[in-house]
Motif scaffolding. Structure first.
Motif, PDB file in Angstrom:
ATOM      1  N   SER A   1      -3.520  -4.331   5.171  1.00 58.22           N
ATOM      2  CA  SER A   1      -2.524  -4.273   4.099  1.00 58.22           C
ATOM      3  C   SER A   1      -1.200  -4.863   4.571  1.00 58.22           C
ATOM      4  CB  SER A   1      -2.322  -2.833   3.622  1.00 58.22           C
ATOM      5  OG  SER A   1      -1.821  -2.035   4.676  1.00 58.22           O
TER       6      SER A   1
ATOM      7  N   LEU B   1      -1.119  -3.966  -1.177  1.00 57.17           N
ATOM      8  CA  LEU B   1      -1.108  -2.535  -0.863  1.00 57.17           C
ATOM      9  C   LEU B   1      -2.499  -2.004  -0.545  1.00 57.17           C
ATOM     10  CD1 LEU B   1       1.365  -1.358  -3.660  1.00 57.17           C
ATOM     11  CD2 LEU B   1       1.883  -2.057  -1.316  1.00 57.17           C
ATOM     12  N   LYS B   2      -3.521  -2.575  -1.211  1.00 54.82           N
ATOM     13  CA  LYS B   2      -4.901  -2.122  -1.000  1.00 54.82           C
ATOM     14  C   LYS B   2      -5.727  -3.310  -0.523  1.00 54.82           C
ATOM     15  CE  LYS B   2      -8.722   0.270  -3.283  1.00 54.82           C
ATOM     16  NZ  LYS B   2      -9.229   0.845  -4.554  1.00 54.82           N
ATOM     17  N   PRO B   3      -6.086  -3.324   0.761  1.00 46.65           N
ATOM     18  CA  PRO B   3      -6.811  -4.482   1.300  1.00 46.65           C
ATOM     19  C   PRO B   3      -8.206  -4.618   0.705  1.00 46.65           C
ATOM     20  CG  PRO B   3      -6.721  -2.716   2.913  1.00 46.65           C
ATOM     21  CD  PRO B   3      -5.845  -2.293   1.774  1.00 46.65           C
TER      22      PRO B   3
ATOM     23  N   SER C   1      -8.578  -9.161  -3.166  1.00 50.66           N
ATOM     24  CA  SER C   1      -7.739  -7.970  -3.331  1.00 50.66           C
ATOM     25  C   SER C   1      -6.562  -8.328  -4.205  1.00 50.66           C
ATOM     26  CB  SER C   1      -7.254  -7.430  -1.974  1.00 50.66           C
ATOM     27  OG  SER C   1      -6.563  -8.434  -1.265  1.00 50.66           O
TER      28      SER C   1
END
Length: 236
Positions: A127, A134-136, A158
């Motif tokens: 991330s 923010l969210k890999p 992502s």
């Protein structure tokens, strides 16, 4: 016969060299728009081929490359016979990590690459809040070499949100303390320069002398009156 043997050696050497040559693993990072789950169906590729057209996400939004994204690359070994090792988000019980071989960072074109030998590789996206990631993406497993490809392309998916700049809350201004008011001291009137004629200063000693003088004067007046009265009687 010797010529045929020499030709066979050359062919075997060429095949062996290509069979065990290192492959090039190339990661290309595009940021999906918020709410998108992947590329457009006619552009989805999980076969290692390069996308040569302009990528769109499944919502029809044009994608942009993202720089500065880190990827940890591990060499792994499948565990057991018929393991559950899959291409996306494999079970942690389906492999063991042999070693970490790279920490790649995408450049200004969103690309990061390295040369790898034959084997299984786990790629983990990291991330990066500064880039809106923010969210890999889910971890990927790649088995190399891929037949017919010297350069294998993967496209981790992502969402990337635009970075929001949050202003720090402003503290309520504290009221300024009121200055301490010091009451003005009463002005002392200097009466020493004022002279009142006919009056003596009002002090205790002077007042006693004044009363004594008045008494003495009254005593003289009484004596004078008595003498005057006595003289009148003698005249009569």
């Amino acid at each position: 016969m010797s010529i045929l043997a020499f030709a066979l050696v050359l062919i075997f050497g060429f095949v062996s060299q290509n069979a065990f040559a290192d492959s090039r693993l190339t990661i290309v990072k595009y940021g999906l728009s918020p709410g998108a789950s992947g590329f457009s169906e006619n552009q989805t590729t999980n076969d290692g081929l390069k996308i040569n057209n302009l990528p769109l996400d499944n919502l029809g939004n044009e994608l942009s490359v993202v720089s500065g994204i880190h990827y940890l690359v591990y060499e792994i070994s499948p565990t057991g016979v018929g393991s559950g090792l899959t291409a996306t988000n494999p079970s942690q019980t389906s492999y063991t990590i042999s070693k970490e071989i790279a920490d790649l960072v995408t450049d200004s074109n969103g690309v990061a690459s390295l040369s790898v030998s034959e084997g299984y590789y786990l790629i983990e996206e990291q991330s990066n809040p500064q880039k809106g990631l923010l969210k890999p993406a889910l971890p990927l497993v790649v088995k190399l070499p891929v037949s017919g490809l010297n350069n294998v392309y993967i496209y981790p998916k992502s969402s990337v949100d635009e970075e929001e700049t949050i202003s720090p809350p402003q503290a309520n201004p504290q009221p300024k303390p009121k200055p301490i008011e010091v009451p003005n001291a009463p002005k002392t009137v200097d009466d020493s320069s004022k002279k009142v004629f006919g009056l003596l200063p009002k002090t205790g000693v002077v007042s006693s002398l004044l009363l004594t003088s008045y008494g003495f004067a009254l005593f003289l007046i009484i004596i004078f009156l008595k003498k005057h009265s006595k003289n009148e009687e003698e005249v009569k």
